[in-house]
Design a protein around this motif. Structure first.
Motif, mmCIF file in Angstrom:
data_model
loop_
_atom_site.group_PDB
_atom_site.id
_atom_site.type_symbol
_atom_site.label_atom_id
_atom_site.label_comp_id
_atom_site.label_asym_id
_atom_site.label_seq_id
_atom_site.Cartn_x
_atom_site.Cartn_y
_atom_site.Cartn_z
ATOM 1 N N SER A 46 0.822 -1.209 0.000
ATOM 2 C CA SER A 46 0.000 0.000 0.000
ATOM 3 C C SER A 46 0.856 1.260 0.000
ATOM 4 N N ARG A 63 3.336 2.213 -3.764
ATOM 5 C CA ARG A 63 2.889 3.031 -4.899
ATOM 6 C C ARG A 63 1.697 3.906 -4.511
ATOM 7 N N GLY A 113 -0.661 3.642 -2.345
ATOM 8 C CA GLY A 113 -1.938 3.000 -2.050
ATOM 9 C C GLY A 113 -2.457 2.100 -3.148
ATOM 10 N N ALA A 114 -1.897 2.187 -4.341
ATOM 11 C CA ALA A 114 -2.373 1.368 -5.458
ATOM 12 C C ALA A 114 -1.829 -0.054 -5.310
ATOM 13 N N GLU A 136 -5.962 -2.387 -10.237
ATOM 14 C CA GLU A 136 -5.515 -1.945 -8.920
ATOM 15 C C GLU A 136 -6.689 -1.391 -8.118
ATOM 16 N N ILE A 137 -6.559 -1.502 -6.812
ATOM 17 C CA ILE A 137 -7.487 -0.849 -5.904
ATOM 18 C C ILE A 137 -6.664 0.008 -4.950
ATOM 19 N N LEU A 138 -7.315 0.941 -4.309
ATOM 20 C CA LEU A 138 -6.643 1.784 -3.328
ATOM 21 C C LEU A 138 -6.712 1.095 -1.972
ATOM 22 N N VAL A 176 -5.281 1.656 2.027
ATOM 23 C CA VAL A 176 -4.627 2.583 2.946
ATOM 24 C C VAL A 176 -4.699 2.005 4.353
ATOM 25 N N PHE A 206 -10.108 0.455 2.005
ATOM 26 C CA PHE A 206 -9.861 0.214 0.594
ATOM 27 C C PHE A 206 -11.015 0.741 -0.234
ATOM 28 N N GLU A 207 -10.675 1.065 -1.473
ATOM 29 C CA GLU A 207 -11.637 1.691 -2.365
ATOM 30 C C GLU A 207 -11.667 0.950 -3.693
ATOM 31 N N ASN A 229 -15.043 3.908 -6.577
ATOM 32 C CA ASN A 229 -15.580 5.008 -5.768
ATOM 33 C C ASN A 229 -16.429 4.550 -4.591
ATOM 34 N N GLU A 254 -16.044 2.924 -0.761
ATOM 35 C CA GLU A 254 -14.989 2.821 0.245
ATOM 36 C C GLU A 254 -15.426 1.957 1.419
#
Length: 178
Positions: free
Chosen positions: A25, A28, A30-31, A40-42, A44, A91-92, A95, A97
């Motif tokens: 996380s 990169r 968070g990607a 990819e997902i975010l 954090v 994680f996102e 859009n 979360e």
């Protein structure tokens, strides 16, 4: 070997997974790639983490939390050999979360916060709206479960593969840099 002994013997995998996911996380911004999604997902790590060290009477726990910590204490704990036991993860996907606390030992979810949805305001007592909201929440919870499972599967494939020594070196360098 009974189930309790097996869990105790293998719980290091959950700790390694949390460490690897934290590294990925931050690697990169968070990607994090989820191969099964093909994108990819975010991801954090939020300002709450529990680290553990030692066994038996020498067992120690370190809780790191708060708005200003930025998990610096946790990173310092990693350098001292402490291992992540639970972490607050956000994680996102598309859009939407999710936020949850993941415990490494049994892969327990706690304090799950689902995305807001469009299925009504929650104020209506209409049975169809109540059922729709409930089904929507179940689907969102299943998405969270499936996403963590897919991330863990990606970790296990890497962990059991030929590329693990190189990845381990990168993770160790990240811990030292901390």
């Amino acid at each position: 070997m009974d189930l309790v002994d097996l869990i105790e013997e293998k719980h290091f995998l959950g700790q390694e997974f949390l460490l690897w996911l934290w590294y990925k996380s931050e690697e990169r911004g968070g990607a994090v790639m989820v191969p099964e999604l093909g994108r990819e997902i975010l991801v954090v790590f939020e300002k709450h983490m529990l680290l553990e060290y030692g066994e038996g009477e020498a067992h120690e726990k370190l809780v790191c939390r708060g708005l200003m910590t930025e998990l610096k204490e946790a990173r310092a704990g990693l350098a001292l050999g402490k291992k992540p036991e639970q972490a607050r993860i956000r994680f996102e996907i598309d859009n939407h979360e999710w936020s949850l606390t993941l415990k490494a030992r049994l892969f327990e979810f706690q304090n799950v916060r689902l995305p807001k949805t469009e299925t009504g305001s929650g104020e209506s007592d209409d049975p169809m709206e109540v059922e729709g909201r409930l089904l929507d929440q179940i689907g969102l919870y299943e998405t969270a479960q499936r996403t963590i499972d897919q991330l863990f599967r990606a970790f296990l494939e890497l962990r059991c593969g030929e590329q693990w020594p190189e990845e381990l070196e990168r993770v160790q360098a990240w811990v030292r840099k901390g």
